[in-house]
Write a protein that holds these residues in place. Structure first.
Motif, PDB file in Angstrom:
ATOM      1  N   ILE A  23       0.863  -1.181   0.000  1.00  0.00           N
ATOM      2  CA  ILE A  23       0.000   0.000   0.000  1.00  0.00           C
ATOM      3  C   ILE A  23       0.900   1.232   0.000  1.00  0.00           C
ATOM      4  CG2 ILE A  23      -1.976   1.133   1.098  1.00  0.00           C
ATOM      5  CD1 ILE A  23      -2.315  -1.444   2.792  1.00  0.00           C
ATOM      6  N   THR A  24       0.614   2.206  -0.848  1.00  0.00           N
ATOM      7  CA  THR A  24       1.452   3.396  -0.936  1.00  0.00           C
ATOM      8  C   THR A  24       0.594   4.654  -0.883  1.00  0.00           C
ATOM      9  OG1 THR A  24       1.395   3.706  -3.351  1.00  0.00           O
ATOM     10  CG2 THR A  24       2.951   2.085  -2.490  1.00  0.00           C
ATOM     11  N   THR A  25       1.206   5.724  -0.379  1.00  0.00           N
ATOM     12  CA  THR A  25       0.561   7.039  -0.427  1.00  0.00           C
ATOM     13  C   THR A  25       1.634   8.115  -0.420  1.00  0.00           C
ATOM     14  OG1 THR A  25      -1.104   8.497   0.567  1.00  0.00           O
ATOM     15  CG2 THR A  25       0.333   7.320   2.078  1.00  0.00           C
ATOM     16  N   GLY A  26       1.307   9.244  -1.016  1.00  0.00           N
ATOM     17  CA  GLY A  26       2.182  10.407  -0.962  1.00  0.00           C
ATOM     18  C   GLY A  26       1.599  11.513  -0.115  1.00  0.00           C
ATOM     19  N   GLN A  27       0.507  11.228   0.591  1.00  0.00           N
ATOM     20  CA  GLN A  27      -0.211  12.246   1.341  1.00  0.00           C
ATOM     21  C   GLN A  27      -0.258  11.887   2.829  1.00  0.00           C
ATOM     22  OE1 GLN A  27      -4.040  12.418  -0.570  1.00  0.00           O
ATOM     23  NE2 GLN A  27      -3.182  13.027  -2.547  1.00  0.00           N
ATOM     24  N   PRO A  28       0.399  12.661   3.678  1.00  0.00           N
ATOM     25  CA  PRO A  28       0.431  12.321   5.111  1.00  0.00           C
ATOM     26  C   PRO A  28      -0.936  12.367   5.781  1.00  0.00           C
ATOM     27  CG  PRO A  28       1.422  14.475   4.691  1.00  0.00           C
ATOM     28  CD  PRO A  28       1.220  13.833   3.366  1.00  0.00           C
ATOM     29  N   ASP A  29      -1.889  13.094   5.188  1.00  0.00           N
ATOM     30  CA  ASP A  29      -3.229  13.155   5.771  1.00  0.00           C
ATOM     31  C   ASP A  29      -4.196  12.169   5.127  1.00  0.00           C
ATOM     32  OD1 ASP A  29      -3.351  14.351   3.316  1.00  0.00           O
ATOM     33  OD2 ASP A  29      -4.455  16.134   3.969  1.00  0.00           O
ATOM     34  N   ASP A  30      -3.664  11.164   4.423  1.00  0.00           N
ATOM     35  CA  ASP A  30      -4.488  10.164   3.729  1.00  0.00           C
ATOM     36  C   ASP A  30      -4.976   9.126   4.744  1.00  0.00           C
ATOM     37  OD1 ASP A  30      -5.640   8.288   2.104  1.00  0.00           O
ATOM     38  OD2 ASP A  30      -3.839   7.859   0.912  1.00  0.00           O
ATOM     39  N   GLN A  31      -6.145   9.356   5.309  1.00  0.00           N
ATOM     40  CA  GLN A  31      -6.676   8.452   6.322  1.00  0.00           C
ATOM     41  C   GLN A  31      -6.937   7.057   5.753  1.00  0.00           C
ATOM     42  OE1 GLN A  31      -5.783  10.015   9.116  1.00  0.00           O
ATOM     43  NE2 GLN A  31      -7.732   9.553  10.122  1.00  0.00           N
ATOM     44  N   ALA A  32      -7.322   6.984   4.465  1.00  0.00           N
ATOM     45  CA  ALA A  32      -7.639   5.688   3.869  1.00  0.00           C
ATOM     46  C   ALA A  32      -6.419   4.763   3.876  1.00  0.00           C
ATOM     47  CB  ALA A  32      -8.156   5.873   2.450  1.00  0.00           C
ATOM     48  N   PHE A  33      -5.226   5.329   3.720  1.00  0.00           N
ATOM     49  CA  PHE A  33      -3.987   4.546   3.760  1.00  0.00           C
ATOM     50  C   PHE A  33      -3.860   3.834   5.104  1.00  0.00           C
ATOM     51  CE2 PHE A  33       0.541   4.514   5.040  1.00  0.00           C
ATOM     52  CZ  PHE A  33       1.077   3.707   4.048  1.00  0.00           C
ATOM     53  N   TRP A  34      -4.052   4.590   6.194  1.00  0.00           N
ATOM     54  CA  TRP A  34      -3.915   4.016   7.532  1.00  0.00           C
ATOM     55  C   TRP A  34      -5.077   3.089   7.856  1.00  0.00           C
ATOM     56  CZ3 TRP A  34       0.832   4.648   8.879  1.00  0.00           C
ATOM     57  CH2 TRP A  34       1.521   5.780   8.450  1.00  0.00           C
ATOM     58  N   ILE A  35      -6.247   3.405   7.335  1.00  0.00           N
ATOM     59  CA  ILE A  35      -7.397   2.525   7.539  1.00  0.00           C
ATOM     60  C   ILE A  35      -7.144   1.167   6.885  1.00  0.00           C
ATOM     61  CG2 ILE A  35      -9.818   2.160   6.872  1.00  0.00           C
ATOM     62  CD1 ILE A  35     -10.214   5.194   7.318  1.00  0.00           C
ATOM     63  N   ASP A  36      -6.538   1.184   5.687  1.00  0.00           N
ATOM     64  CA  ASP A  36      -6.224  -0.081   4.998  1.00  0.00           C
ATOM     65  C   ASP A  36      -5.230  -0.907   5.813  1.00  0.00           C
ATOM     66  OD1 ASP A  36      -7.922   0.536   2.968  1.00  0.00           O
ATOM     67  OD2 ASP A  36      -6.376   0.958   1.467  1.00  0.00           O
ATOM     68  N   ILE A  37      -4.211  -0.251   6.362  1.00  0.00           N
ATOM     69  CA  ILE A  37      -3.247  -0.970   7.206  1.00  0.00           C
ATOM     70  C   ILE A  37      -3.947  -1.491   8.456  1.00  0.00           C
ATOM     71  CG2 ILE A  37      -1.142  -0.761   8.585  1.00  0.00           C
ATOM     72  CD1 ILE A  37      -0.133   1.291   6.581  1.00  0.00           C
ATOM     73  N   GLY A  38      -4.845  -0.661   9.007  1.00  0.00           N
ATOM     74  CA  GLY A  38      -5.605  -1.084  10.181  1.00  0.00           C
ATOM     75  C   GLY A  38      -6.465  -2.298   9.909  1.00  0.00           C
ATOM     76  N   ALA A  39      -7.079  -2.336   8.722  1.00  0.00           N
ATOM     77  CA  ALA A  39      -7.902  -3.494   8.361  1.00  0.00           C
ATOM     78  C   ALA A  39      -7.053  -4.752   8.279  1.00  0.00           C
ATOM     79  CB  ALA A  39      -8.609  -3.240   7.032  1.00  0.00           C
ATOM     80  N   ALA A  40      -5.841  -4.603   7.747  1.00  0.00           N
ATOM     81  CA  ALA A  40      -4.925  -5.742   7.684  1.00  0.00           C
ATOM     82  C   ALA A  40      -4.569  -6.216   9.091  1.00  0.00           C
ATOM     83  CB  ALA A  40      -3.666  -5.361   6.907  1.00  0.00           C
ATOM     84  N   ALA A  41      -4.321  -5.258   9.984  1.00  0.00           N
ATOM     85  CA  ALA A  41      -3.984  -5.615  11.363  1.00  0.00           C
ATOM     86  C   ALA A  41      -5.139  -6.345  12.039  1.00  0.00           C
ATOM     87  CB  ALA A  41      -3.624  -4.356  12.152  1.00  0.00           C
ATOM     88  N   GLN A  42      -6.351  -5.837  11.848  1.00  0.00           N
ATOM     89  CA  GLN A  42      -7.516  -6.431  12.493  1.00  0.00           C
ATOM     90  C   GLN A  42      -7.855  -7.813  11.945  1.00  0.00           C
ATOM     91  OE1 GLN A  42     -10.581  -3.437  12.081  1.00  0.00           O
ATOM     92  NE2 GLN A  42      -9.275  -1.874  13.048  1.00  0.00           N
ATOM     93  N   SER A  43      -7.427  -8.081  10.718  1.00  0.00           N
ATOM     94  CA  SER A  43      -7.710  -9.395  10.139  1.00  0.00           C
ATOM     95  C   SER A  43      -6.926 -10.507  10.828  1.00  0.00           C
ATOM     96  CB  SER A  43      -7.368  -9.399   8.642  1.00  0.00           C
ATOM     97  OG  SER A  43      -5.957  -9.422   8.440  1.00  0.00           O
ATOM     98  N   GLY A  44      -5.803 -10.136  11.458  1.00  0.00           N
ATOM     99  CA  GLY A  44      -4.967 -11.132  12.125  1.00  0.00           C
ATOM    100  C   GLY A  44      -4.209 -12.030  11.174  1.00  0.00           C
ATOM    101  N   GLN A  45      -4.197 -11.673   9.882  1.00  0.00           N
ATOM    102  CA  GLN A  45      -3.588 -12.534   8.870  1.00  0.00           C
ATOM    103  C   GLN A  45      -2.120 -12.201   8.596  1.00  0.00           C
ATOM    104  OE1 GLN A  45      -5.991 -12.357   5.340  1.00  0.00           O
ATOM    105  NE2 GLN A  45      -7.865 -12.974   6.391  1.00  0.00           N
ATOM    106  N   PHE A  46      -1.610 -11.100   9.155  1.00  0.00           N
ATOM    107  CA  PHE A  46      -0.292 -10.636   8.756  1.00  0.00           C
ATOM    108  C   PHE A  46       0.716 -10.730   9.894  1.00  0.00           C
ATOM    109  CE2 PHE A  46      -3.215  -8.862   5.734  1.00  0.00           C
ATOM    110  CZ  PHE A  46      -2.566  -9.089   4.527  1.00  0.00           C
ATOM    111  N   ALA A  47       1.923 -11.176   9.521  1.00  0.00           N
ATOM    112  CA  ALA A  47       2.988 -11.369  10.500  1.00  0.00           C
ATOM    113  C   ALA A  47       3.759 -10.091  10.772  1.00  0.00           C
ATOM    114  CB  ALA A  47       3.959 -12.447  10.001  1.00  0.00           C
ATOM    115  N   LEU A  48       3.898  -9.245   9.743  1.00  0.00           N
ATOM    116  CA  LEU A  48       4.769  -8.069   9.862  1.00  0.00           C
ATOM    117  C   LEU A  48       4.414  -7.054   8.791  1.00  0.00           C
ATOM    118  CD1 LEU A  48       7.537  -6.987  11.245  1.00  0.00           C
ATOM    119  CD2 LEU A  48       8.576  -7.736   9.097  1.00  0.00           C
TER     120      LEU A  48
END
Length: 398
Positions: free
Chosen positions: A16-41
């Motif tokens: 996932i990439t972004t060039g905008q520090p205020d891009d909430q969707a970028f962090w939401i996508d990472i958050g969704a990955a975290a909440q899925s419990g499917q990712f090691a790192l």
């Protein structure tokens, strides 16, 4: 700046990439990955001009609490759709195919070789214990290690040698963190803790076939420079051939000393011969007293040879084609590319051609202040790990 984009590869790695520090969707996508419990790192490579370390740690704590992550500042990012820099890139490794154990080594400028070896050996034992339980104890997959080092520490050679000693048969690659060519302070983060003067080592076990490789494109000339006065601890050369270093280097490459710049250093690298092979000892900057600071180790008496970069597009393409010949179709590549290669590509109007190669093979990574490859700390080199593409099983998203 680049809008957010995302890619999921056949092995389940998400980028996932972004060039905008205020891009909430970028962090939401990472958050969704975290909440899925499917990712090691999650690996994060970021421009600290655009994304201050405090922003990274704050957003990860808010959106992805509990997801292990390692991050470092860069001299440029690789992986944005249009090849732009000033980005934040997230690379998420799924537990299904990857086991990871990270280690942070603090105080690398003072800790010493033996203590680094001890810490890495302890982490290796933790990794081996985890591997024994992974995949029901089958030990499936092969192992490698990624290293991210403070690019202003001037001890990368010692750290890399200590890692190689402690890792034994585990192959190592990585990059030195950058700070957008300011040469002031880099940032590394492990699970919310920010620092410099440190290294992050990550052990990986991968069920996805992979190939570690490197490529460079410099050719030695007959022009020689002998180091006659230097400060090895600070990687500063004061004199070549008993003359002021900057002036003598400029004379050897045919440039006015007042016109020396990062572009000059990228176009006219210096190399040293070790064991029949040439390795770059790239210049970082000119100092006010006419001395030269380097990205790699130097010492009195070393004979440096002026080299000329040639055929970057051809040599880079050949390196990737050789990887394909060995492991088949490439899913994606985690790459560490010297910032001087990027500058040289710009100087030779080869940027778009190099970007097309990187896009073709799905390269994601960053521009470094130095590259680690097995036991060596290098300059003006691309080091990478290519993961083989596999057809997704029924029901899996590609």
């Amino acid at each position: 700046m680049n809008p957010r984009s995302g890619t999921r590869h056949t092995c389940g790695v998400e980028v996932i990439t972004t060039g905008q520090p205020d891009d909430q969707a970028f962090w939401i996508d990472i958050g969704a990955a975290a909440q899925s419990g499917q990712f090691a790192l999650c690996l994060l490579f970021f421009s600290q001009d655009t994304f201050p370390p405090a922003l990274i740690t704050g957003k990860m704590a808010t959106f992805a609490d509990g997801l292990p992550y390692a991050a470092c500042s860069t001299a440029g990012e690789i992986g944005a759709p249009d090849g732009d820099t000033g980005q934040c890139l997230a690379v998420l490794f799924p537990k299904k195919h990857f086991l990871t154990v990270p280690l942070r080594i603090d105080g690398i400028t003072s800790i010493g070789f033996d203590r680094i070896v001890t810490q890495v050996k302890e982490a290796r034992q933790t990794f081996e214990n985890a591997s024994a339980q992974h995949h029901n104890g089958s030990g499936e997959g092969d192992v490698f290690a990624i290293c991210l080092i403070d690019g202003m520490s001037v001890v990368e050679e010692m750290v890399t040698a200590a890692l190689h000693w402690a890792l034994e048969d585990i192959p190592l690659l990585g990059g030195s963190a950058g700070d957008s060519m300011r040469f002031t302070r880099t940032s590394l983060v492990l699970n919310g803790e920010v620092g410099d003067d440190c290294a992050i080592v990550i052990f990986f076990r991968s069920t996805v076939p992979f190939k570690i490789f490197k490529t460079d494109n410099f050719v030695p000339t007959e022009r020689k420079l002998v180091v006659t006065r230097s400060d090895p601890e600070r990687r500063i050369i004061y004199e070549f051939n008993a003359s002021e270093a900057a002036a003598e280097y400029a004379r050897a490459v045919g440039i006015d000393p007042g016109a020396l710049s990062p572009m000059s250093f990228a176009s006219h690298p210096l190399v040293v011969r070790v064991g029949g092979e040439y390795y770059c000892r790239s210049v970082q900057k000119v100092n006010p007293d006419g001395s030269l600071s380097f990205f790699c180790a130097i010492d009195d008496g070393i004979v440096l040879t002026v080299a000329e970069p040639t055929g970057m597009t051809r040599s880079t393409n050949t390196a990737f084609e050789n990887v394909v010949a060995e492991i088949g179709s490439v899913d994606f590549v985690l790459g560490f590319d010297c910032v001087l290669r990027r500058i040289d590509a710009q100087n030779r109007q080869a940027t778009q051609r190099i970007q097309k190669i990187y896009q073709k093979y799905n390269v994601v990574g960053f521009n470094t202040y130095g590259e680690q490859y097995l036991s060596m700390h290098l300059n003006q080199t691309f080091t990478g790990i290519a993961f083989a593409r596999a057809e997704p099983s029924a029901g899996e998203q590609s």
